[in-house]
Design a protein around this motif. Structure first.
Motif, PDB file in Angstrom:
ATOM      1  N   GLY A 126     -13.576  -9.582   2.617  1.00  0.00           N
ATOM      2  CA  GLY A 126     -12.316 -10.168   2.327  1.00  0.00           C
ATOM      3  C   GLY A 126     -10.978  -9.151   2.197  1.00  0.00           C
ATOM      4  O   GLY A 126     -10.075  -9.713   1.856  1.00  0.00           O
ATOM      5  N   VAL A 127     -11.582  -7.822   2.311  1.00  0.00           N
ATOM      6  CA  VAL A 127     -10.367  -6.714   2.262  1.00  0.00           C
ATOM      7  C   VAL A 127     -10.086  -6.068   3.318  1.00  0.00           C
ATOM      8  O   VAL A 127     -10.878  -5.976   4.133  1.00  0.00           O
ATOM      9  CB  VAL A 127     -10.559  -5.824   0.877  1.00  0.00           C
ATOM     10  N   ALA A 128      -8.665  -5.582   3.560  1.00  0.00           N
ATOM     11  CA  ALA A 128      -8.472  -4.814   4.693  1.00  0.00           C
ATOM     12  C   ALA A 128      -8.873  -3.479   4.336  1.00  0.00           C
ATOM     13  O   ALA A 128      -9.188  -3.013   3.208  1.00  0.00           O
ATOM     14  CB  ALA A 128      -7.020  -4.890   4.710  1.00  0.00           C
ATOM     15  N   MET A 129      -8.993  -2.731   5.341  1.00  0.00           N
ATOM     16  CA  MET A 129      -9.562  -1.404   5.387  1.00  0.00           C
ATOM     17  C   MET A 129      -8.560  -0.286   6.052  1.00  0.00           C
ATOM     18  O   MET A 129      -7.776  -0.922   7.079  1.00  0.00           O
ATOM     19  CB  MET A 129     -10.781  -0.969   5.984  1.00  0.00           C
ATOM     20  N   GLY A 130      -8.349   0.827   5.733  1.00  0.00           N
ATOM     21  CA  GLY A 130      -7.534   1.792   6.341  1.00  0.00           C
ATOM     22  C   GLY A 130      -7.917   3.123   6.359  1.00  0.00           C
ATOM     23  O   GLY A 130      -9.107   3.466   5.645  1.00  0.00           O
ATOM     24  N   TRP A 131      -7.313   3.945   7.295  1.00  0.00           N
ATOM     25  CA  TRP A 131      -7.402   5.481   7.418  1.00  0.00           C
ATOM     26  C   TRP A 131      -6.068   6.152   7.058  1.00  0.00           C
ATOM     27  O   TRP A 131      -4.947   5.477   7.726  1.00  0.00           O
ATOM     28  CB  TRP A 131      -7.669   5.765   8.888  1.00  0.00           C
ATOM     29  N   ILE A 141      -6.971  -2.267   9.286  1.00  0.00           N
ATOM     30  CA  ILE A 141      -7.300  -3.261  10.046  1.00  0.00           C
ATOM     31  C   ILE A 141      -7.687  -4.455   8.873  1.00  0.00           C
ATOM     32  O   ILE A 141      -7.912  -4.123   7.740  1.00  0.00           O
ATOM     33  CB  ILE A 141      -8.689  -3.017  10.870  1.00  0.00           C
ATOM     34  N   SER A 142      -7.159  -5.824   9.335  1.00  0.00           N
ATOM     35  CA  SER A 142      -7.328  -6.946   8.362  1.00  0.00           C
ATOM     36  C   SER A 142      -8.764  -7.092   8.283  1.00  0.00           C
ATOM     37  O   SER A 142      -9.743  -6.662   8.903  1.00  0.00           O
ATOM     38  CB  SER A 142      -6.582  -8.111   9.058  1.00  0.00           C
ATOM     39  N   TRP A 143      -9.049  -7.979   7.118  1.00  0.00           N
ATOM     40  CA  TRP A 143     -10.485  -8.423   7.015  1.00  0.00           C
ATOM     41  C   TRP A 143     -11.083  -9.134   8.142  1.00  0.00           C
ATOM     42  O   TRP A 143     -12.261  -8.952   8.530  1.00  0.00           O
ATOM     43  CB  TRP A 143     -10.696  -9.228   5.689  1.00  0.00           C
ATOM     44  N   SER A 144     -10.182  -9.825   8.760  1.00  0.00           N
ATOM     45  CA  SER A 144     -10.805 -10.435   9.908  1.00  0.00           C
ATOM     46  C   SER A 144     -10.797  -9.830  11.134  1.00  0.00           C
ATOM     47  O   SER A 144     -11.987 -10.150  11.876  1.00  0.00           O
ATOM     48  CB  SER A 144      -9.916 -11.898  10.371  1.00  0.00           C
ATOM     49  N   GLY A 145     -10.570  -8.581  11.287  1.00  0.00           N
ATOM     50  CA  GLY A 145     -10.366  -7.686  12.468  1.00  0.00           C
ATOM     51  C   GLY A 145      -9.587  -7.936  13.590  1.00  0.00           C
ATOM     52  O   GLY A 145      -9.391  -7.305  14.513  1.00  0.00           O
ATOM     53  N   ARG A 146      -8.844  -9.188  13.430  1.00  0.00           N
ATOM     54  CA  ARG A 146      -8.049  -9.736  14.309  1.00  0.00           C
ATOM     55  C   ARG A 146      -6.526  -8.887  14.409  1.00  0.00           C
ATOM     56  O   ARG A 146      -5.906  -8.931  15.325  1.00  0.00           O
ATOM     57  CB  ARG A 146      -7.994 -11.241  14.395  1.00  0.00           C
ATOM     58  N   SER A 147      -6.181  -8.298  13.173  1.00  0.00           N
ATOM     59  CA  SER A 147      -4.954  -7.538  12.923  1.00  0.00           C
ATOM     60  C   SER A 147      -5.045  -6.189  12.770  1.00  0.00           C
ATOM     61  O   SER A 147      -5.889  -5.715  11.949  1.00  0.00           O
ATOM     62  CB  SER A 147      -4.223  -8.426  11.981  1.00  0.00           C
ATOM     63  N   ARG A 153      -6.661  -3.729  -1.808  1.00  0.00           N
ATOM     64  CA  ARG A 153      -6.723  -4.893  -2.457  1.00  0.00           C
ATOM     65  C   ARG A 153      -6.881  -6.523  -1.765  1.00  0.00           C
ATOM     66  O   ARG A 153      -7.415  -7.390  -2.293  1.00  0.00           O
ATOM     67  CB  ARG A 153      -5.847  -5.005  -3.760  1.00  0.00           C
ATOM     68  N   GLY A 154      -5.937  -6.405  -0.928  1.00  0.00           N
ATOM     69  CA  GLY A 154      -6.129  -7.799  -0.090  1.00  0.00           C
ATOM     70  C   GLY A 154      -6.607  -7.775   1.362  1.00  0.00           C
ATOM     71  O   GLY A 154      -7.089  -6.782   1.815  1.00  0.00           O
ATOM     72  N   SER A 155      -6.466  -8.962   1.899  1.00  0.00           N
ATOM     73  CA  SER A 155      -7.260  -9.143   3.318  1.00  0.00           C
ATOM     74  C   SER A 155      -6.337  -8.645   4.271  1.00  0.00           C
ATOM     75  O   SER A 155      -6.860  -8.469   5.559  1.00  0.00           O
ATOM     76  CB  SER A 155      -7.210 -10.558   3.324  1.00  0.00           C
ATOM     77  N   TRP A 156      -5.048  -8.067   4.052  1.00  0.00           N
ATOM     78  CA  TRP A 156      -4.378  -7.463   4.904  1.00  0.00           C
ATOM     79  C   TRP A 156      -3.454  -6.228   4.494  1.00  0.00           C
ATOM     80  O   TRP A 156      -3.176  -6.269   3.318  1.00  0.00           O
ATOM     81  CB  TRP A 156      -3.157  -8.644   5.682  1.00  0.00           C
ATOM     82  N   SER A 157      -2.934  -5.344   5.231  1.00  0.00           N
ATOM     83  CA  SER A 157      -2.292  -4.223   4.758  1.00  0.00           C
ATOM     84  C   SER A 157      -1.260  -3.786   5.761  1.00  0.00           C
ATOM     85  O   SER A 157      -1.557  -3.942   6.880  1.00  0.00           O
ATOM     86  CB  SER A 157      -3.454  -3.110   4.569  1.00  0.00           C
ATOM     87  N   SER A 158      -0.175  -3.642   5.122  1.00  0.00           N
ATOM     88  CA  SER A 158       1.024  -3.058   5.918  1.00  0.00           C
ATOM     89  C   SER A 158       0.775  -1.476   5.864  1.00  0.00           C
ATOM     90  O   SER A 158       1.716  -0.974   6.832  1.00  0.00           O
ATOM     91  CB  SER A 158       2.166  -3.441   5.354  1.00  0.00           C
ATOM     92  N   GLY A 159       0.130  -0.696   5.261  1.00  0.00           N
ATOM     93  CA  GLY A 159      -0.099   0.469   5.350  1.00  0.00           C
ATOM     94  C   GLY A 159       0.426   1.295   4.346  1.00  0.00           C
ATOM     95  O   GLY A 159       0.182   2.898   4.291  1.00  0.00           O
ATOM     96  N   SER A 160       0.657   0.773   3.427  1.00  0.00           N
ATOM     97  CA  SER A 160       1.233   1.273   2.032  1.00  0.00           C
ATOM     98  C   SER A 160       0.227   1.879   1.206  1.00  0.00           C
ATOM     99  O   SER A 160      -0.711   1.010   1.071  1.00  0.00           O
ATOM    100  CB  SER A 160       1.975   0.305   1.230  1.00  0.00           C
ATOM    101  N   TYR A 161       0.501   3.061   0.680  1.00  0.00           N
ATOM    102  CA  TYR A 161      -0.803   3.816  -0.152  1.00  0.00           C
ATOM    103  C   TYR A 161      -0.932   2.927  -1.342  1.00  0.00           C
ATOM    104  O   TYR A 161      -2.197   2.612  -1.667  1.00  0.00           O
ATOM    105  CB  TYR A 161       0.098   5.056  -0.588  1.00  0.00           C
ATOM    106  N   ASP A 162       0.154   2.211  -1.858  1.00  0.00           N
ATOM    107  CA  ASP A 162      -0.157   1.517  -3.158  1.00  0.00           C
ATOM    108  C   ASP A 162      -1.054   0.204  -2.871  1.00  0.00           C
ATOM    109  O   ASP A 162      -1.484  -0.381  -3.954  1.00  0.00           O
ATOM    110  CB  ASP A 162       1.099   0.917  -3.628  1.00  0.00           C
ATOM    111  N   GLU A 163      -1.378  -0.303  -1.788  1.00  0.00           N
ATOM    112  CA  GLU A 163      -2.176  -1.158  -1.469  1.00  0.00           C
ATOM    113  C   GLU A 163      -3.494  -1.122  -1.481  1.00  0.00           C
ATOM    114  O   GLU A 163      -4.674  -1.869  -1.562  1.00  0.00           O
ATOM    115  CB  GLU A 163      -1.982  -1.887   0.017  1.00  0.00           C
ATOM    116  N   TYR A 164      -4.062   0.359  -1.894  1.00  0.00           N
ATOM    117  CA  TYR A 164      -5.648   0.639  -1.978  1.00  0.00           C
ATOM    118  C   TYR A 164      -5.952   1.085  -3.129  1.00  0.00           C
ATOM    119  O   TYR A 164      -5.321   1.713  -3.844  1.00  0.00           O
ATOM    120  CB  TYR A 164      -5.454   1.588  -0.715  1.00  0.00           C
TER     121      TYR A 164
END
Length: 124
Positions: free
Chosen positions: A31-36, A51-57, A100-111
């Protein structure tokens, strides 16, 4: 204990390719997005791709757009970063992170969770 373990870093010549992997363990990241993110010497950590949880975004920093591709394999709890046409300015420690969420805009604070990083060095 939550762990994000990156691998795949190393020395590569300019113009070359490298694929980074990040395996999550200790809990499910359903359910969570992942980032690099990446951090070059003397610079702040910066967003590279998410990348979103679904992988589509997916979303990319302008500096890597068209050269890097993020993907994920839910079955193995693994996130990848395929890096092509590498440049010396891509030299950095690359960190995997879980949002934390299923999508990320790339903000450091989201992780919330971070790996220990893997060094990528691009020689000219």
């Amino acid at each position: 204990q939550v762990q994000l373990v990156e691998s795949g870093g190393g020395l590569v010549q300019a113009g070359g390719s490298r694929r980074l992997s990040c395996v999550a363990s200790g809990r499910t990241f359903n359910g969570v997005a992942m980032g690099w993110f990446r951090q070059a010497p003397g610079k702040e950590r910066e967003f590279a791709a998410a990348i979103s949880w679904s992988g589509r975004s997916t979303v990319y920093a302008d500096s890597v757009k068209g050269r890097f591709t993020i993907s994920r394999d839910k079955a193995t709890n693994t996130v990848y970063l395929q890096m092509n046409s590498l440049k010396p300015e891509d030299t950095a420690v690359y960190y995997c992170a879980a949002a934390r969420g299923s999508w990320s805009s790339g903000s450091y604070d989201e992780y919330d969770y971070w790996g220990q990083g893997t060094q990528v060095t691009v020689s000219s």
